[in-house]
Design an enzyme around this catalytic site. Structure first.
Site, PDB file in Angstrom:
ATOM      1  N   ASN A 124     -10.605  -2.423  -6.577  1.00  0.00           N
ATOM      2  CA  ASN A 124      -9.762  -1.543  -7.389  1.00  0.00           C
ATOM      3  C   ASN A 124      -9.876  -1.865  -8.869  1.00  0.00           C
ATOM      4  O   ASN A 124      -9.793  -0.979  -9.722  1.00  0.00           O
ATOM      5  CB  ASN A 124      -8.299  -1.640  -6.944  1.00  0.00           C
ATOM      6  CG  ASN A 124      -8.035  -0.881  -5.672  1.00  0.00           C
ATOM      7  OD1 ASN A 124      -8.721   0.080  -5.355  1.00  0.00           O
ATOM      8  ND2 ASN A 124      -7.044  -1.311  -4.913  1.00  0.00           N
ATOM      9  N   ASP A 156       0.818  -1.204   0.000  1.00  0.00           N
ATOM     10  CA  ASP A 156       0.000   0.000   0.000  1.00  0.00           C
ATOM     11  C   ASP A 156       0.860   1.266   0.000  1.00  0.00           C
ATOM     12  O   ASP A 156       1.896   1.311   0.665  1.00  0.00           O
ATOM     13  CB  ASP A 156      -0.889  -0.003   1.254  1.00  0.00           C
ATOM     14  CG  ASP A 156      -2.070   0.930   1.128  1.00  0.00           C
ATOM     15  OD1 ASP A 156      -2.346   1.421   0.010  1.00  0.00           O
ATOM     16  OD2 ASP A 156      -2.733   1.191   2.149  1.00  0.00           O
TER      17      ASP A 156
END
Length: 253
Positions: free
Chosen positions: A80, A31
């Site tokens: 996503n 991330d």
């Protein structure tokens, strides 16, 4: 001087690790790539994802050095895949395909795609499955590429697989109800046959799992690191391993 201090610190951390207490399976949520790019003038999201891709090979090298047998890399979630802006997503898909291809060329890891294959664009799926096939017979550490991955989707797919298998075998619903237990579900997960992750690391300071390995993480130790993924260093990794070794694992107690 700073680099020298870090190298000395790295060696100190490595010497302090107990091989018998190392995690067998480390899972990582990669991330912070976009935020990394936002902090650099002239950089865009693709630059961040490319920097994050380069960090993957550093990270896998660190895992190899201390003997981690299974690594799972959370590269792209189902959310996503559906929601990211199209140009950024297209760039990211190309980068993911390139990472898988390069990993296969190096022949250092046995690759497994964990995710909803039906949701992936055909070109990317072909690259990922080609990397799987090319490394399938290697006696090397296993690396799971979580692409198009969602924890709830994985559990639903496992249940669907169980139902289909037992339907084909003529098992009745009543018989299946007697057979159904956590071990059977575990066998049909994307990670079937592998140990559950002992340690899950998330970079960038976020402190949530975001649907990652929902079933498998029931007894995992969690480690949240402030560094953005492209800035993640070996000393950060070794600190996470040291923290894991220092914890008394209670396995739900």
């Amino acid at each position: 001087m700073r680099n020298l201090i870090y190298r000395i610190y790295e060696r100190s951390l490595e010497r302090g690790l107990a091989p018998s207490d190392l995690p067998r399976h480390v899972a990582v949520m990669l991330d912070g790539n976009r935020r990394w790019a936002e902090r650099r003038p002239g950089a865009n999201a693709a630059h961040g994802h490319a920097a994050g891709a380069n960090k993957i090979f550093d990270f896998l090298g660190w895992c190899d050095e201390i003997g981690i047998k299974v690594v799972t890399l959370y590269m792209l979630s189902t959310d996503n895949l559906a929601k990211r802006e199209s140009k950024e997503l297209a760039d990211l898909l190309k980068i993911i395909g390139s990472v898988a291809t390069e990993m296969a060329k190096r022949k250092r890891w046995k690759i497994r795609l964990v995710g909803d294959r039906a949701s992936l664009p055909g070109e990317l799926l072909a690259e990922l499955e080609s990397a799987e096939t090319a490394t399938a017979k290697l006696n090397k550490p296993e690396v799971n590429l979580a692409v198009g991955y969602g924890g709830r989707k994985e559990i639903a797919d496992a249940m669907r697989s169980i139902l289909k298998k037992h339907s084909d075998e003529g098992t009745t619903i009543e018989q299946l109800a007697e057979l159904l237990d956590p071990d059977l579900i575990t066998e049909h997960l994307y990670t079937g046959g592998q140990p559950d992750p002992d340690l899950i690391i998330r970079t960038s300071g976020e402190q949530r799992l975001s649907g990652f390995l929902l079933w498998q993480s029931s007894n995992s130790e969690l480690y949240f690191e402030e560094a953005l993924w492209p800035d993640f260093r070996k000393v950060d990794f070794l600190r996470a391993i040291r923290a894991f070794e220092s914890r008394h694992r209670r396995f739900g107690a």
